[in-house]
Design an enzyme around this catalytic site. Structure first.
Site, mmCIF file in Angstrom:
data_model
loop_
_atom_site.group_PDB
_atom_site.id
_atom_site.type_symbol
_atom_site.label_atom_id
_atom_site.label_comp_id
_atom_site.label_asym_id
_atom_site.label_seq_id
_atom_site.Cartn_x
_atom_site.Cartn_y
_atom_site.Cartn_z
ATOM 1 N N ARG A 5 -5.662 57.334 132.484
ATOM 2 C CA ARG A 5 -4.321 57.666 131.996
ATOM 3 C C ARG A 5 -4.452 58.243 130.587
ATOM 4 O O ARG A 5 -4.814 57.530 129.659
ATOM 5 C CB ARG A 5 -3.458 56.398 131.984
ATOM 6 N N LYS A 37 -5.439 55.289 121.543
ATOM 7 C CA LYS A 37 -5.050 53.929 121.165
ATOM 8 C C LYS A 37 -5.674 53.464 119.855
ATOM 9 O O LYS A 37 -6.641 54.028 119.361
ATOM 10 C CB LYS A 37 -5.339 52.960 122.310
HETATM 11 N N1 HH2 Z 1 -0.667 52.231 128.085
HETATM 12 C C1 HH2 Z 1 0.568 52.538 127.614
HETATM 13 C C2 HH2 Z 1 1.646 52.618 128.495
HETATM 14 N N2 HH2 Z 1 1.479 52.416 129.812
HETATM 15 N N3 HH2 Z 1 0.074 51.909 131.655
HETATM 16 C C3 HH2 Z 1 -1.133 51.582 132.142
HETATM 17 N N4 HH2 Z 1 -1.303 51.370 133.453
HETATM 18 N N5 HH2 Z 1 -2.233 51.475 131.322
HETATM 19 C C4 HH2 Z 1 -2.140 51.668 129.971
HETATM 20 O O1 HH2 Z 1 -3.167 51.521 129.262
HETATM 21 C C5 HH2 Z 1 -0.845 52.008 129.422
HETATM 22 C C6 HH2 Z 1 0.252 52.111 130.310
HETATM 23 C C7 HH2 Z 1 0.781 52.803 126.149
HETATM 24 O O2 HH2 Z 1 0.553 54.146 125.817
HETATM 25 P P1 HH2 Z 1 1.713 55.279 125.593
HETATM 26 O O3 HH2 Z 1 2.363 55.626 126.867
HETATM 27 O O4 HH2 Z 1 1.127 56.409 124.889
HETATM 28 O O5 HH2 Z 1 2.720 54.598 124.598
HETATM 29 P P2 HH2 Z 1 4.185 54.045 124.778
HETATM 30 O O6 HH2 Z 1 4.125 52.768 125.525
HETATM 31 O O7 HH2 Z 1 4.640 53.839 123.357
HETATM 32 O O8 HH2 Z 1 4.994 55.030 125.523
#
Ligand code: HH2
Length: 295
Positions: free
Chosen positions: A264, A230
């Site tokens: 995660r 992040k």
């Molecule tokens: N962060 C993201 C997405 N989902 N869910 C939970 N529970 N906690 C988190 O910190 C979280 C989440 C964002 O990360 P990423 O999946 O890499 O990005 P994107 O939303 O662009 O798919």
């Protein structure tokens, strides 16, 4: 266990009691064309399944599957489009992977179809605030639920990152989310809480939350954190998303010592190793308050 976490809880996810006695790594599979960190690479379902199998071999205890990017400013996609992106993976993954699958969605329609296809957990980054039908959908399936803190949605969350005391505010807003879950008939032992690193938070807010998860621990639910790659890690180090693994591991280890039990991450193998070492060291730690009181 000598790291902060109290007694080891079980997380009830559709008839399976997932032990949180040891750290659980949740591997991320994004089936979106625009995710910030692995944009588009998983679009091919067969490839995504291979990646997920590799994550399970590396020690992932849960696979989290998303079809809508939630990065700041990302466009929302329709429930139909989101479901089309994830369902082929869910159906095959539920047969092949051998670990609970989680669906990362704010939409009850998408969650229902994913649960029908074999998902066991709903990871709702809106903490039941986006879709009024979500709580009953989760309750009806007996699914596990992640309530993640954010304010607003991806379009306006950055403008809402103002806190006097970020830990207290996030805990208070998550307590409201717990009430939404209870009103919808979701049992407490199906619920896990997440501070929502990067969601309606500046870098300093994320660091303050990780430094002291006490207000969230006090709510009495298992904690999940998602620091992986992040922006706050980039803010500290200057590293681009693909260069943030070491920073991600530092955040996981310190969150573990603050009581988080589910992590995660995109890079499963290094996280499993870092957390195993953190756990082994924490197990040998003496609580200074017990010094002198031992026989
Ligand atoms: N962060 C993201 C997405 N989902 N869910 C939970 N529970 N906690 C988190 O910190 C979280 C989440 C964002 O990360 P990423 O999946 O890499 O990005 P994107 O939303 O662009 O798919």
């Amino acid at each position: 266990m000598t790291s902060r976490g109290g007694e080891a809880p079980l997380w009830q996810v559709r008839g399976v009691a997932l032990s949180l006695a040891r750290p659980v790594v949740m591997g991320v599979v994004n089936l979106t064309p625009d995710s910030f960190s692995d944009g588009g690479r998983y679009r091919d379902v067969a490839h995504a399944l291979d990646q997920a199998e590799a994550m399970v071999r590396a020690g992932a205890g849960i696979i989290d599957v998303g079809g809508e990017s939630t990065r700041p400013g990302a466009e929302t996609v329709s429930a139909g489009e989101e479901a089309d992106r994830i369902l082929p993976f869910m159906e095959e993954g539920a047969r092949r992977l051998g670990v609970p699958l989680s669906v990362d969605t704010r939409k009850a329609d998408v969650a229902r179809q994913a649960l029908d296809a074999g998902a066991a957990i709903v990871n709702d980054v809106s903490a039941l605030a986006f879709d009024p039908a979500m709580a009953t959908t989760v309750a009806g399936a007996g699914a596990g639920l992640v309530l993640m803190h954010m304010r607003g949605g991806p379009a306006d969350m950055a403008a809402r990152a103002a806190y006097e005391d970020v830990g207290a505010a996030v805990a208070a807003e998550l307590a409201e989310a717990v009430e939404r879950a209870r009103s919808g008939g979701i049992p407490d032992d199906a619920v896990v809480l997440d501070p929502g690193l990067g969601f309606a938070k500046e870098a300093d807010h994320n660091l303050a939350l990780l430094a002291d998860l006490g207000p969230l621990r006090a709510l009495g639910f298992p904690l999940l954190v998602g620091p992986s790659r992040k922006r706050f890690i980039g803010a500290v180090t200057g590293a681009p998303p693909e260069g943030r693994l070491a920073g991600t591991l530092a955040a996981c280890v310190l969150a573990y010592l603050e009581g988080a039990r589910i992590f995660r991450v995109h890079d499963v193998e290094p996280a499993v190793q870092a957390l195993a070492v953190a756990e082994a060291i924490a197990a040998g730690r003496r609580d200074p308050r017990e010094e002198g009181s031992r026989p």
